[in-house]
Scaffold this motif. Structure first.
Motif, short mmCIF file in Angstrom:
data_model
loop_
_atom_site.label_atom_id
_atom_site.label_comp_id
_atom_site.label_asym_id
_atom_site.label_seq_id
_atom_site.Cartn_x
_atom_site.Cartn_y
_atom_site.Cartn_z
N ASN A 1 13.41 1.07 -5.22
CA ASN A 1 14.08 1.52 -4.77
C ASN A 1 13.54 1.96 -3.57
O ASN A 1 14.35 1.75 -2.27
CB ASN A 1 14.11 3.26 -4.93
N MET A 2 12.05 1.76 -3.26
CA MET A 2 11.39 1.60 -1.54
C MET A 2 11.32 0.46 -1.69
O MET A 2 10.99 0.16 -0.55
CB MET A 2 10.13 2.90 -2.48
N VAL B 1 2.25 0.41 -14.24
CA VAL B 1 0.96 1.92 -14.88
C VAL B 1 0.23 1.31 -15.74
O VAL B 1 0.08 1.89 -16.76
CB VAL B 1 1.80 3.50 -15.66
N ARG B 2 -1.15 1.92 -15.53
CA ARG B 2 -2.79 2.10 -16.04
C ARG B 2 -3.14 2.79 -15.81
O ARG B 2 -3.34 3.60 -14.44
CB ARG B 2 -3.04 0.92 -15.94
N ASP B 3 -2.82 3.78 -17.27
CA ASP B 3 -3.69 5.51 -17.17
C ASP B 3 -3.44 5.99 -15.67
O ASP B 3 -1.34 6.45 -16.00
CB ASP B 3 -5.53 4.91 -16.39
N GLU B 4 -3.50 6.49 -14.87
CA GLU B 4 -3.13 7.05 -13.59
C GLU B 4 -2.39 6.28 -12.43
O GLU B 4 -2.61 6.78 -11.51
CB GLU B 4 -4.03 8.41 -13.25
N ASP B 5 -2.88 5.11 -12.79
CA ASP B 5 -3.28 3.83 -11.77
C ASP B 5 -1.41 3.82 -11.18
O ASP B 5 -1.51 3.07 -12.87
CB ASP B 5 -4.14 3.45 -11.60
N ASP C 1 1.20 -1.20 -0.25
CA ASP C 1 0.21 0.42 -0.05
C ASP C 1 0.84 1.53 -0.04
O ASP C 1 0.32 2.31 -1.01
CB ASP C 1 -0.62 -0.53 1.52
N LEU C 2 1.59 1.35 0.90
CA LEU C 2 2.48 2.81 1.01
C LEU C 2 3.66 2.89 -0.50
O LEU C 2 3.40 3.87 -0.62
CB LEU C 2 3.76 2.34 1.79
N ILE C 3 4.14 2.10 -1.24
CA ILE C 3 4.77 1.76 -1.87
C ILE C 3 4.22 2.24 -3.44
O ILE C 3 3.84 2.93 -4.40
CB ILE C 3 5.42 0.61 -2.51
N ALA C 4 2.88 1.51 -3.07
CA ALA C 4 2.27 2.21 -4.75
C ALA C 4 1.66 3.88 -4.27
O ALA C 4 1.49 3.96 -5.57
CB ALA C 4 0.72 1.49 -4.71
N PHE C 5 0.82 3.82 -3.49
CA PHE C 5 0.26 4.98 -2.73
C PHE C 5 2.03 6.35 -3.00
O PHE C 5 1.29 7.51 -4.04
CB PHE C 5 0.51 5.29 -1.50
N ASP C 6 3.23 6.01 -2.67
CA ASP C 6 3.91 6.85 -2.87
C ASP C 6 4.88 6.88 -4.19
O ASP C 6 4.78 7.67 -4.94
CB ASP C 6 5.30 6.44 -2.19
N ALA C 7 4.52 5.46 -5.08
CA ALA C 7 4.50 6.30 -6.74
C ALA C 7 3.40 6.54 -7.15
O ALA C 7 3.93 7.78 -8.40
CB ALA C 7 4.61 4.79 -7.05
N ASP D 1 9.86 7.63 -14.34
CA ASP D 1 9.42 6.53 -13.70
C ASP D 1 8.82 5.90 -12.98
O ASP D 1 9.90 5.70 -11.66
CB ASP D 1 10.43 5.29 -14.41
N PRO D 2 7.65 5.97 -12.78
CA PRO D 2 7.51 6.04 -11.09
C PRO D 2 7.47 3.88 -10.34
O PRO D 2 7.55 4.11 -9.36
CB PRO D 2 5.96 5.74 -11.15
N CYS D 3 7.88 3.52 -11.30
CA CYS D 3 7.90 2.09 -11.35
C CYS D 3 9.93 1.71 -10.84
O CYS D 3 10.29 1.23 -9.40
CB CYS D 3 8.17 1.36 -12.24
#
Length: 138
Positions: A68-69, A82-86, A44-50, A61-63
């Protein structure tokens, strides 16, 4: 009566063995539960921050940020997309349990429209393993 000599010792030894096995099983189950909660929280934390970085910062690249996280938290990033804005991430946490070497959890984060947010708060979360939006945790 000589036939029964030492039978109490054997019964006591078996009782100690059964208690030892029960304690080992309880410790293994507890360890798995802790690892599952850690995997869910970190996913949850990593997905939210990315997703937040993708939405609010000019990050290419949010991935890469998610990787890194994950490394900084001592877990393995199984997948990131990354799918659309998710942003969808899968996190693997290594365990010390023989029957399950790792646990894996997935999370999704991204902006939520006003109508989706109202629907989320009125009906509750759809899944406990996903992050339904920036401010709507599930």
């Amino acid at each position: 009566m000589r036939y029964e000599e030492g039978s109490g010792t054997m019964a006591g030894a078996m009782l100690v063995m059964v208690v030892g096995i029960a304690l080992a099983v309880a410790a293994s189950v507890g360890s798995l539960m802790i690892c599952q909660n850690r995997a869910r929280s970190l996913a949850d934390l990593i997905a939210f921050d990315a997703a937040y970085a993708l939405w609010h910062a000019d990050i290419g690249d949010p991935c890469a940020l998610a990787a890194n996280m994950a490394e900084a938290n001592g877990v393995v990033l199984g997948s990131c997309s990354v799918r659309d804005e998710d942003v969808l991430v899968t996190i693997k946490v290594e365990t010390m349990v023989l029957v399950a070497s790792s646990v894996e959890r997935m999370a999704r984060a991204g902006p939520v429209s006003c109508t989706e947010g109202d629907n989320y708060h009125n009906n509750g979360p759809q899944s406990t393993d996903t992050l339904a939006g920036f401010w709507a945790f599930g």
